[in-house]
Design an enzyme around this catalytic site. Sequence first.
Site, PDB file in Angstrom:
ATOM      1  N   ASP A  56       4.484  -3.700  -8.171  1.00 61.17           N
ATOM      2  CA  ASP A  56       3.578  -4.064  -7.092  1.00 61.17           C
ATOM      3  C   ASP A  56       2.131  -3.918  -7.557  1.00 61.17           C
ATOM      4  OD1 ASP A  56       3.076  -4.723  -4.350  1.00 61.17           O
ATOM      5  OD2 ASP A  56       2.379  -2.667  -4.129  1.00 61.17           O
ATOM      6  N   THR A  67      -0.356  -9.150  -3.845  1.00 63.87           N
ATOM      7  CA  THR A  67      -1.384  -8.255  -4.363  1.00 63.87           C
ATOM      8  C   THR A  67      -1.628  -8.457  -5.855  1.00 63.87           C
ATOM      9  OG1 THR A  67       0.351  -6.619  -4.555  1.00 63.87           O
ATOM     10  CG2 THR A  67      -1.084  -6.452  -2.660  1.00 63.87           C
ATOM     11  N   THR A  68      -0.627  -8.957  -6.566  1.00 60.88           N
ATOM     12  CA  THR A  68      -0.855  -9.276  -7.979  1.00 60.88           C
ATOM     13  C   THR A  68      -1.561 -10.619  -8.057  1.00 60.88           C
ATOM     14  OG1 THR A  68       1.328  -8.311  -8.308  1.00 60.88           O
ATOM     15  CG2 THR A  68       0.273  -9.248 -10.223  1.00 60.88           C
ATOM     16  N   ASP A  95       6.729  -4.491   1.292  1.00 63.92           N
ATOM     17  CA  ASP A  95       6.244  -5.856   1.056  1.00 63.92           C
ATOM     18  C   ASP A  95       7.037  -6.857   1.880  1.00 63.92           C
ATOM     19  OD1 ASP A  95       4.506  -4.805  -0.745  1.00 63.92           O
ATOM     20  OD2 ASP A  95       4.890  -6.307  -2.305  1.00 63.92           O
TER      21      ASP A  95
END
Length: 538
Positions: A70, A103-104, A406
Amino acid sequence: MATAVSAPATSKPRSSKTESYFDNKRRDDIRQANILAARAVADAVRTSLGPKGMDKMIASANGEVIITNDGATILNKMEVLQPAAKMLVDLSRSQDAAAGDGTTTVVVLAGSLLRRSLSLLSAGIHPTVVSDSLHKLSLRAVDVLQSMAIPLELSDRDSLVKSAATSLNSKVVSQYSSLLAPLAVDAVLSVVDPDHPDLVDLRDIKIVKKLGGTVDDTELVRGLVFDKKVSHAAGGPTRVENAKISVIQFQISPPKTDIEQSIVVSDYTQMDRILREERNFILGMVKKIKATGCNVLLIQKSILRDAVTDLSLHYLAKAKILVVKDVERDEIEFITKTLKCLPIANIEHFREEKLGFADLVEEVSIGDGSKIVKITGIKDMGRTTSVLVRGSNQLVIDEAERSLHDALCVVRCLVNKRFLIAGGGAPEIEMSRQLASWAKELKGMEGYCAKEFAEALEVIPYTLAENAGLNPISIVTELRNRHAQGETNAGINVRKGQITNILEENVVQPLLVSTSAIALSAECVRMILKIDDIVTVR
Ligand code: ADP
Ligand code: MG
């Protein structure tokens, strides 16, 4: 440059023009240093993007180890010192707050935009022009995404499960996505309030982690789960049907004086009296509790003195009252919301109308000797859900929790904004294509910048292909080709290693994740571009 530096020493009076040259040089250097530092952070997480992305092992100084995929977690744990690089950490955190997933992606996008900005700046374009054109482009990009979006109904459970599964697919625990994805959907849908259908508070979903078993044993519990044993003296109940439950915030133990003092007991009769008083005091409390019909007590953790003593446990066991002690203070709100009962702060306020009702409260043993307490069949239950996450070791269990978070966020996004979009690099390539042709309409420098930034979006499909061990250049070229021929949903099928219609592969994600990734990364890059000096203050 060397001559320029040594020049002021030889000739004192300088024209203002040369001084401004000096000044600008320094500003350019700071901007460049910032961009390079931020890009280094982006490069660090790049290999984690996508279903075939790598995981990171993070070892902290105190010996703690985390394995995760994550982006937000990786960046949070990294100790970044450079202030501009820290902005990327915050960027990932804001994406986590806004959408929960992507988020990446957001950091990788920002890295690529920064790389293009640097080359635009070194071509002599003013930072303001670069920043303004990036702003225009990001607005336009969001429009393109919206035009690609597929509307979704909440009754369409299938699509919800598919998007939760897409988000889980890129995680360490991806092999369990067939279990966790429907679980996430059910959990979120069960807390949606019909009066406010687009508000989901993830605090209404409680994740309880319990070591042991495998992730396969993870389950959704409609009710409450406590990761602790029932406290009982010999003979106390561990299973109660038709439970009348109270949540208490006082202690069932002898009171303490407010000031520090000692009492000297000099003979046996006095001793006897003290013990008798203590017994009567506790017995009185237990009788009061029993009189309301209460048969399950949840006792808040106490820092002042023991919440229960052996003596009070003994009396409670005699009264057939099941006791769970050490309930954390911050769990009380969730518990009372679930049970639709009121917390009781004082024995004087103990009344029947404050109790909650459930069909069953029981202590369940789950393999390896450990036990949990479950409350199920709650009457008139509030809109909350508990999830019991299992895992064979702490690393897996923690990552399972993060991945589940997530997936829950993905479903929440879809409840907030009911649009889906294809994944697998399809939206990025489509944006890049449409924006590049839009850039041609712009005049001068702005058009040039917009074209560069449009190309920068290709980093997502490029990286997805690269991480999957495919040839990124040929894949991205073919992808661009297919999109030019009107296949807007063509994407990278990492399993087959080809370009296919990604919707048929069930790779879908919420629109909100993609739009907020674009908007946030553009905003962050513009902020970095506008910094021309770093001032340190003590
Ligand atoms: P993030 O932290 O940004 O969510 P992920 O590692 O979850 O990063 O990767 C998300 C990216 O992977 C998205 O662009 C998504 O479209 C893509 N993706 C996820 N699953 C697949 C798949 N099965 N095939 C192709 N692309 C996928
Ligand atoms: Mg993801």
